[in-house]
Structures are given as C-alpha cells and as structure tokens.
Enzyme design. Sequence first.
Site, short mmCIF file in Angstrom:
data_model
loop_
_atom_site.label_atom_id
_atom_site.label_comp_id
_atom_site.label_asym_id
_atom_site.label_seq_id
_atom_site.Cartn_x
_atom_site.Cartn_y
_atom_site.Cartn_z
N GLY A 113 -6.27 -1.35 -1.42
CA GLY A 113 -5.62 -0.26 -0.79
C GLY A 113 -6.86 0.07 -0.52
N ARG B 106 -0.18 -9.20 -4.35
CA ARG B 106 1.03 -9.58 -3.11
C ARG B 106 1.40 -10.63 -3.40
NH1 ARG B 106 -3.09 -8.61 1.69
NH2 ARG B 106 -1.88 -10.76 2.06
N ASP C 272 0.96 -1.36 -0.07
CA ASP C 272 -0.19 0.16 -0.07
C ASP C 272 1.01 1.47 -0.43
OD1 ASP C 272 -2.03 -1.78 -0.18
OD2 ASP C 272 -2.52 -1.24 2.46
O1 F6P Z 1 -1.93 -4.41 3.83
C1 F6P Z 1 -2.42 -4.67 2.54
C2 F6P Z 1 -2.70 -5.13 2.19
O2 F6P Z 1 -2.80 -5.70 0.81
C3 F6P Z 1 -4.13 -4.32 1.54
O3 F6P Z 1 -3.95 -3.81 0.41
C4 F6P Z 1 -4.94 -4.90 1.91
O4 F6P Z 1 -6.73 -4.20 2.19
C5 F6P Z 1 -4.95 -5.96 2.70
O5 F6P Z 1 -3.62 -6.29 2.71
C6 F6P Z 1 -6.20 -7.35 2.50
O6 F6P Z 1 -6.14 -7.55 4.03
P1 F6P Z 1 -6.06 -9.18 4.10
O7 F6P Z 1 -4.61 -10.18 3.57
O8 F6P Z 1 -6.00 -9.02 5.78
O9 F6P Z 1 -7.23 -10.16 3.10
#
Ligand code: F6P
Length: 375
Positions: free
Chosen positions: A180, A302, A137
């Site tokens: 984000g 990611r 982010d």
């Molecule tokens: O903080 C990074 C992030 O990838 C954000 O962009 C996204 O909204 C969130 O994590 C998703 O979180 P989780 O992995 O807990 O679903």
Amino acid sequence: MPRTMRVGILTAGGDSPGLNAAIRGFGKSAMSTYGMEVVGFRDGFRGLAEDRRVRLDKGALSGILTVGGTILGTSRDKPHKMLVDGRVTDMTPVIVETYRKARLDALVCLGGGGTQKNALRLARAGLNVITLPKTIDNDVALTDATFGFATALEIATEAIDRLHSTAHSHHRIIVAEVMGHRAGWLTLGAGLAGGADVILIPEIPYRVEKIADAIRRRSRSGTNFSIVAVAEGARNVQDAAAFHAVEKRLAAAKEPAERDAAKAELIALDALHAGNTLRLAAELEALTGLESRVSILGYVQRGGTPSGVDRLLATRLGSAAADLVQAGRFGVMVAARADGTEPVPLEAVAGRRKPVPPDHGWVTAARHVGTCLGD
Ligand code: F6P
C-alpha cells in the site's frame, strides 16, 4: 437476425486475487445469458495495442474460479504512454484500430485506479468501455469494495498472527511491512485483525519517538515484544510534509512541463523512501534497546487462491458488467454498493483515490483498543 455482440476483456495493473473469478463471472454471463462472444486480450492495454487476442469460450472459463493471478496476463502499460521500440508512444489510435478490426461492440477492463483513468481515455476516443474495480489496496474511489482486498487482508492478518509468537519468544520488535503505497486499508485492516501494537499508514504521518514511547510503555508493563505493521507508503511527519507539498504542486500545475517536473520529484521522493521500513526498525532498536527485525510481506499478499468473499464480489461485479453491456450502458465502472452494484461514470472515478478517512471506524477502533498509530 441481429448480429452476435462481441466483447473484449483485459486485465491491467498489478494482479490481484479474484481477477479470474471476474473474467469467468463476466464471460459466463455474457455467453450464457446474452449469447455474446467474448475475446480476451493478453497483458492489459499492451495486448490491445499489439492485437494479441485469445478466444474465451466456455472451456477456457472452466476451472478458473479458484485460480490466483489472471489467465490473460497483465501489465502496467498505459495506452497513451507505451514504450514501443524504446520510445514512449501514444498507442490510442492503434488500440482504436484493434477494437474496430476485432469487430468489438464493447471492452471490459479490470483494474485499479490507473486503469480507470486509462479506460476513460479510451472511452473519450470512442470505445464502449466498462470497468471493474480490482486492487488489494482497496483504494478505488466511489466503490464500497475492490476484489483482491479481502484475500490480501486474510494473508496479511495470518502473517501478523504468526509474527507474534516469534517476536514474543525473542523479546523483539518485529516490523511487518504491508503493501500500500498511497492507501493504508490493508495495513490498518490486517493490523487491527492481527492485533498489531503499532499501525502506521500513509494517511497518518508518524513520529518515531511516539512509537518508541508506546513500545517502552509496553516493556514497563512487562510485555517486552511488539509488532509494528507499517504500510509501504507510511511516512514520518517531515517526509510526509515534503511529499504532500509536491503533490499539491502537481495538482495545481497548469503547464505540462510543471506537471512533469512535479511527477519527477515524486518519483525521486519515492526512491528515497525505499528502505524506510529497515530504517524505522533500526531507529526503534536504538530508541528502545529492544532487538528489532523486519518482515516484508511483499507479493505473497497478491498471490494464490482468492478468498470466498473475493470470489463472490468478483463474480457479481463481472455478471453486472454483462448486464450493462446488454443494456448499452458504457463509460462506467461497476461499483460495489452493499449487496448490489451500481454503474458510476468513469469521469467521476478517474483520477480520484479512496484514502482511509482519519475518522474512519477502523481508525477509531484501533485507538480505542490502545493501538499506537504513531501520531
Ligand atoms: O496496486 C497494488 C499493489 O500491490 C500495491 O499495493 C503495491 O504497492 C504495488 O501494487 C506494487 O506494484 P508492482 O506490482 O508494480 O511492483
């Protein structure tokens, strides 16, 4: 003879490309340059609470530079609010005990905004803590950059590039949802780099009629397709006003009960927001008469191998963390500052975010090239 220093390391929060490069950068510098021993803890702060250790020798660090995710595993567990046997428990004293039992001289925590807050709590409990800023982010305060962002930017940009040809062929609107919740760096960066026609970010509340106007203008000039890049957390003007009012109440709350009530309201508003991208696409279809489709880029952003930029950033931040341990400089985050690094007190970072400023160069450039930002 002085005792060999022992340093713990963990990765917390959402995973992000470059975590392994940072573990390697820290571990190799700590071992080779300073003769330290490095101990990994699995799954973030939970591994510390449950004393789940893994010895990180040179062999364990070999071959991980290019690998995505984190070899240590991660979790979003918080030291002071951990679910244990079905009950939310303050595990800080248990973590302090693990630190003592493992005979650690320092603990390096790799994470985003939440991790900075959690690390500060552990520093206040007496641990020698250093953090590194990671997140796709790019919203950690007081650092020029966070590792993971550059890779995610490449992935999201490529996705937007690819959506162009199919949107063009079918004369459709394609709404691409980018990660984000609170910050729009990734959506704005990928939207600009990928030439999205509309970019919607949490920092700039939008009006759906404005977006429809921009798309209709394109149709009138003969271009009957559009790409809309929307951040998960982008909101229309009304929803944003409701959200910010609760955020303000949370910031002003003095009593724990007031804070908890405001937090619960924010969670409820976030739940209502789920599915917003689908609703937006339907609204745009109704207003423009153009068929609309949605592409949620999701966790692809990611995953996988970190880019060269992220490997470089993670390696130099990790290596700088080893220098700070050696110098006995604790209670700090290693911030990226141009080509160098700078220790920033955790007190200054914790609880702050780095939103996209409304006059940021990327915002100005987007407006200048005719991108609709929905306002
Ligand atoms: O903080 C990074 C992030 O990838 C954000 O962009 C996204 O909204 C969130 O994590 C998703 O979180 P989780 O992995 O807990 O679903």
